[in-house]
Design a protein around this motif. Structure first.
Motif, short mmCIF file in Angstrom:
data_model
loop_
_atom_site.label_atom_id
_atom_site.label_comp_id
_atom_site.label_asym_id
_atom_site.label_seq_id
_atom_site.Cartn_x
_atom_site.Cartn_y
_atom_site.Cartn_z
N VAL A 24 0.84 -1.20 0.00
CA VAL A 24 0.00 0.00 0.00
C VAL A 24 0.88 1.25 0.00
O VAL A 24 0.63 2.21 -0.75
CB VAL A 24 -0.94 0.00 1.22
N HIS A 25 1.91 1.24 0.84
CA HIS A 25 2.81 2.41 0.91
C HIS A 25 3.51 2.63 -0.43
O HIS A 25 3.63 3.77 -0.90
CB HIS A 25 3.84 2.19 2.03
N ASP A 26 3.98 1.56 -1.05
CA ASP A 26 4.67 1.68 -2.33
C ASP A 26 3.76 2.20 -3.43
O ASP A 26 4.24 2.78 -4.43
CB ASP A 26 5.26 0.33 -2.75
N ALA A 27 2.44 1.98 -3.27
CA ALA A 27 1.48 2.49 -4.25
C ALA A 27 1.17 3.96 -4.02
O ALA A 27 0.38 4.55 -4.78
CB ALA A 27 0.19 1.67 -4.19
N GLY A 28 1.76 4.57 -2.99
CA GLY A 28 1.56 5.98 -2.72
C GLY A 28 0.36 6.29 -1.85
O GLY A 28 -0.09 7.44 -1.81
N ALA A 29 -0.16 5.30 -1.13
CA ALA A 29 -1.33 5.51 -0.29
C ALA A 29 -0.98 5.26 1.18
O ALA A 29 0.01 4.59 1.50
CB ALA A 29 -2.46 4.57 -0.72
N ARG A 30 -1.78 5.81 2.04
CA ARG A 30 -1.69 5.50 3.46
C ARG A 30 -2.54 4.27 3.76
O ARG A 30 -3.41 3.89 2.99
CB ARG A 30 -2.17 6.68 4.30
N ALA A 31 -2.33 3.68 4.94
CA ALA A 31 -3.12 2.53 5.38
C ALA A 31 -3.65 2.79 6.78
O ALA A 31 -2.92 3.27 7.65
CB ALA A 31 -2.28 1.26 5.38
N LEU A 32 -4.95 2.49 6.98
CA LEU A 32 -5.58 2.59 8.30
C LEU A 32 -6.21 1.23 8.60
O LEU A 32 -7.17 0.82 7.94
CB LEU A 32 -6.64 3.69 8.31
N VAL A 33 -5.65 0.54 9.58
CA VAL A 33 -6.14 -0.79 9.95
C VAL A 33 -7.09 -0.66 11.13
O VAL A 33 -6.72 -0.09 12.17
CB VAL A 33 -4.99 -1.74 10.30
N ILE A 34 -8.31 -1.17 10.98
CA ILE A 34 -9.28 -1.17 12.07
C ILE A 34 -8.98 -2.39 12.94
O ILE A 34 -8.95 -3.52 12.46
CB ILE A 34 -10.72 -1.24 11.55
N ASP A 35 -8.74 -2.15 14.23
CA ASP A 35 -8.50 -3.26 15.16
C ASP A 35 -9.67 -4.25 15.10
O ASP A 35 -10.80 -3.90 14.76
CB ASP A 35 -8.36 -2.74 16.59
N SER A 36 -9.37 -5.48 15.46
CA SER A 36 -10.38 -6.54 15.42
C SER A 36 -11.61 -6.14 16.23
O SER A 36 -11.50 -5.73 17.39
CB SER A 36 -9.80 -7.83 16.01
N MET A 37 -12.77 -6.26 15.60
CA MET A 37 -14.01 -5.94 16.31
C MET A 37 -14.35 -7.06 17.29
O MET A 37 -14.03 -8.22 17.06
CB MET A 37 -15.15 -5.74 15.30
N LEU A 38 -14.99 -6.68 18.37
CA LEU A 38 -15.32 -7.64 19.41
C LEU A 38 -16.22 -8.75 18.86
O LEU A 38 -17.14 -8.49 18.06
CB LEU A 38 -16.03 -6.95 20.58
N THR A 39 -15.97 -9.96 19.28
CA THR A 39 -16.83 -11.08 18.94
C THR A 39 -17.32 -11.74 20.22
O THR A 39 -16.68 -11.64 21.27
CB THR A 39 -16.08 -12.12 18.08
N VAL A 40 -18.46 -12.40 20.11
CA VAL A 40 -19.11 -13.01 21.27
C VAL A 40 -18.57 -14.44 21.45
O VAL A 40 -18.52 -15.20 20.48
CB VAL A 40 -20.63 -13.05 21.08
N PRO A 41 -18.16 -14.81 22.67
CA PRO A 41 -17.67 -16.19 22.87
C PRO A 41 -18.71 -17.23 22.47
O PRO A 41 -19.91 -17.01 22.60
CB PRO A 41 -17.40 -16.23 24.39
N ARG A 42 -18.24 -18.38 22.00
CA ARG A 42 -19.15 -19.41 21.51
C ARG A 42 -19.99 -20.01 22.63
O ARG A 42 -21.07 -20.57 22.39
CB ARG A 42 -18.37 -20.52 20.81
N ASP A 43 -19.51 -19.93 23.87
CA ASP A 43 -20.30 -20.48 24.97
C ASP A 43 -21.33 -19.49 25.49
O ASP A 43 -22.04 -19.78 26.45
CB ASP A 43 -19.39 -20.94 26.11
N SER A 44 -21.43 -18.33 24.87
CA SER A 44 -22.46 -17.35 25.21
C SER A 44 -23.54 -17.36 24.14
O SER A 44 -23.29 -17.72 22.99
CB SER A 44 -21.86 -15.94 25.32
N ALA A 45 -24.74 -16.97 24.53
CA ALA A 45 -25.85 -16.95 23.57
C ALA A 45 -25.59 -15.92 22.49
O ALA A 45 -25.01 -14.86 22.74
CB ALA A 45 -27.15 -16.63 24.30
N ALA A 46 -26.00 -16.22 21.26
CA ALA A 46 -25.93 -15.23 20.19
C ALA A 46 -26.86 -14.08 20.57
O ALA A 46 -28.06 -14.30 20.80
CB ALA A 46 -26.36 -15.85 18.87
N PRO A 47 -26.36 -12.84 20.66
CA PRO A 47 -27.16 -11.75 21.24
C PRO A 47 -28.50 -11.51 20.55
O PRO A 47 -29.52 -11.34 21.22
CB PRO A 47 -26.23 -10.54 21.10
#
Length: 693
Positions: free
Chosen positions: A572-595
């Motif tokens: 991305v940098h070599d293509a002349g652009a900046r990069a913004l990485v969004i941190d991993s979004m929260l996920t619900v544990p499998r042993d919890s009910a799907a909200p």
């Protein structure tokens, strides 16, 4: 392995024997259905000793092809034709009444057991079951990232095999009539024609198995070879070369042993080859039983109990999977306990259906002479139920009555209490954010969803990026920047890796899309900023599933992630652009009910609070390390915005659900907080120096 189910049973041949062929009613074949039905049942209950028990469906396919073709061939021999109306009428009377009752009863029970969030996706499943296209529906859903967890929980999934059988029943008599006419000028036309079709289908099975396991398993063309193997067995049995002699009884015994071995977990082969082996064993077993009807195996299978259980096996198959799925919602049973419950209940319901519904309709003197009217009326009834009764039941927004209410998760003063507000659940079930968008240099304009005058921003990622895309689109309109997207669910954004959980066709599509995006689109379309978002693929499950397209000896998953993340951000940098990485979004544990599912069945918000881990996924550390060492790379974390009361998150924000499922925020919740998200984007430094409105 995907769920299996029994194909529709072929009608038993008439009791009087055909003197030319020795054909009559063989009770041992009824007993063979019993073997098939309970192999699949114990497999579905999760009994490890029968990890290959789904081959019971392969046995049913072969047996059905053998029985149906034997009856049709006999009719051709004695009358010179096939009375299609009579054949289709028998099939309708045999199959449709029980299937319609099971579908309607399952829909009604689902209203009592499942929340509306779980019921809504079942509308299409039930309709496809009644219209006998379920296999094609589940092929499409199996490649759907959002439906992946839902497909295996559908109480209608087992109708896929019935769909294949019905499609075979519609077409095969016509093919047989055509081949019979060709037989007049070429005596072996029927045998050669069926053999050619068998080879074509077997080839399709092997080809699809290497490309798309779902097509290989559910696809009609890839599974017809098993029905056609039964047809070839029938042609062999009717010929002068049919198996005879004392040794044929031993063949039946050895074949049954081989089939049970293939059904066990002792044979470690792919599902495709397991099916091929089961088909070979089934053909040998059927011919062995037919050639030695007084042999030990034949006598055991022909005893009253296995023969009766085989005669009602269609009903047992129809009922067993809904029983397993819906009863499993009420109680957590170990596999053997589930075998007892499902076996007894499904068999009892099948026996009742056989006695009071199926046999009276099959023997009706009123319906027998009305061949075509009966066939048309049966199909019309099935369509009517699919279009009216099914959505009428499953679209109900009533909360489930039978499951025990969930217990409240301990929160803090920051967490919200109170009743669950009224919600349009269907809206959230169907909201998938932005559609997948393949961005290529040739169609770069089609990737632009907001054509602003400011900096050119491109969003790249998987289903997480899809969910945030609508909020970013509104921000683009409000702040005047241009927004393009390159989105594909289940595809990691970094170069040099592939998702081995997906089939090869999807893997290749992901690789092609990603290479096109980073190698051609970004460098050649004046992209100023690339925003990257994806689900974290750094847990133990990914150690053997996130693989490198250019493997490095001894490389660990963590090393692979660091290398490919850094390589991609450098591109991305070599293509002349900046990069913004969004941190991993929260996920619900499998042993919890799907909200969302929990909310649709709960009365209090506290019952559906979501505990989330305090530690960030390892991927986030890799993103931040790259931002600290590489120019033009930034990161942003929006989780504190979406879950300000962590580590216990509220399931709703006002009257808007926060999570679509365990892995995704809802697009509406992300949009609700787009101003806060915009501030976080600006604070990251990624937009610094850009001319924004």
């Amino acid at each position: 392995m995907s769920v299996t189910a029994a194909p529709a049973p072929a009608p038993a041949p008439a009791a009087p024997a055909d003197s030319a062929t020795g054909w009559g009613h063989y009770a041992s074949l009824d007993g063979l259905r019993t073997v098939a039905v309970y192999l699949v049942l114990v497999f579905h209950c999760g009994v490890g000793a029968f990890a290959g028990g789904f081959v019971g469906v392969d046995l049913f396919f072969v047996l059905s092809g053998f029985l149906v073709s034997s009856i049709l061939l006999r009719e051709l021999r004695t009358t010179g034709t096939i009375r299609l109306g009579r054949f289709y009428s028998r099939r309708v009377r045999r199959l449709l009444p029980a299937a319609v009752v099971v579908v309607v009863a399952t829909c009604a029970t689902s209203v009592l057991v499942l929340s509306s969030v779980r019921r809504l996706p079942l509308v299409g499943d039930a309709q496809s079951a009644l219209l006998y296209v379920a296999n094609w529906r589940f092929i499409s859903q199996s490649n759907d990232y959002f439906a992946g967890d839902v497909v295996g929980q559908s109480p209608f999934l087992h109708f896929w095999s019935l769909a294949i059988e019905e499609q075979f029943y519609v077409v095969f008599p016509l093919v047989l009539l055509l081949l019979a006419r060709l037989d007049r000028s070429w005596r072996r036309a029927t045998l050669v024609g069926v053999a050619v079709l068998f080879v074509a289908s077997l080839t399709a099975q092997l080809v699809w198995a290497a490309i798309d396991a779902n097509q290989a398993y559910y696809g009609t063309g890839a599974r017809l070879y098993q029905l056609l193997a039964g047809v070839l067995a029938a042609l062999l049995f009717r010929s002068r070369f049919r198996p005879r002699g004392r040794g044929i009884g031993l063949v039946a015994a050895v074949s049954l042993a081989c089939l049970l071995l293939v059904a066990s977990g002792l044979v470690d082969v792919t599902p495709s080859w397991r099916g091929i082996l089961a088909t070979a064993a089934s053909v040998s077993l059927i011919l062995g039983l037919m050639g030695a009807d007084q042999g030990l195996v034949a006598r055991v299978l022909a005893r009253p109990t296995p023969a009766y259980l085989g005669r009602i096996s269609y009903g047992t198959y129809l009922w067993h999977w809904p029983v397993i799925i819906l009863f499993g919602e009420l109680m957590d049973l170990d596999p053997l306990a589930m075998v007892a419950v499902a076996g007894v209940l499904a068999t009892a319901l099948a026996a009742l259906s056989y006695a009071v519904l199926e046999m009276p309709i099959r023997r009706s003197r009123v319906l027998q002479p009305l061949a075509w009217p009966t066939a048309v009326a049966g199909v019309a009834l099935s369509v009517l139920v699919a279009l009216t009764v099914v959505p009428g039941l499953l679209h109900s927004d009533r909360r489930p009555a039978l499951p025990a209410a969930g217990s409240a998760v301990t929160g803090s003063e920051a967490n919200r209490d109170g009743p669950v507000p009224s919600v349009d659940w269907e809206r959230y079930v169907e909201d998938r954010g932005t559609d997948d968008t393949t961005c290529t240099l040739r169609n770069a304009d089609n990737c632009v969803i907001v054509d602003g005058d400011g900096p050119h921003v491109m969003l790249v990622g998987d289903s997480h990026a899809r969910m945030i895309a609508p909020a970013l689109a509104k921000l683009a309109r409000e702040h005047g920047f241009k927004l393009s997207v390159s989105l594909q669910e289940s595809c990691p954004w970094q170069l040099g890796v592939y998702n081995a959980f997906e089939d090869r066709a999807t893997q290749q599509r992901c690789t092609d899309i990603r290479d096109e995006t980073f190698n051609d689109v970004i460098p050649n379309t004046d992209v100023d900023l690339v925003i990257l978002s994806q689900i974290p693929r750094d847990t133990e499950a990914w150690r053997t599933k996130l693989l490198s397209t250019d493997p490095k000896p001894g490389e660990t998953l963590e090393q692979r992630l660091v290398r490919t993340i850094d390589d991609t951000l450098t591109r991305v940098h070599d293509a002349g652009a900046r990069a913004l990485v969004i941190d991993s979004m929260l996920t619900v544990p499998r042993d919890s009910a799907a909200p969302l599912d929990c909310l649709a069945g709960a009365t209090e918000l506290a019952q559906c609070r979501v505990p989330v881990p305090i530690e960030s996924p390892p991927s986030d550390a890799f993103y931040r390390a790259a931002a600290a060492t590489m120019p033009g790379v930034h990161t942003v974390n929006i989780n504190p915005i979406m879950c300000p009361a962590a580590p216990v998150c509220d399931p709703m924000d006002g009257d808007i659900p926060v999570w679509k499922d365990r892995k995704h925020y809802t697009p509406r919740a992300l949009d609700l907080h787009r101003d806060e998200i915009w501030k976080a984007l600006l604070d990251s430094g990624a937009f610094e120096g850009f001319d924004l409105g």
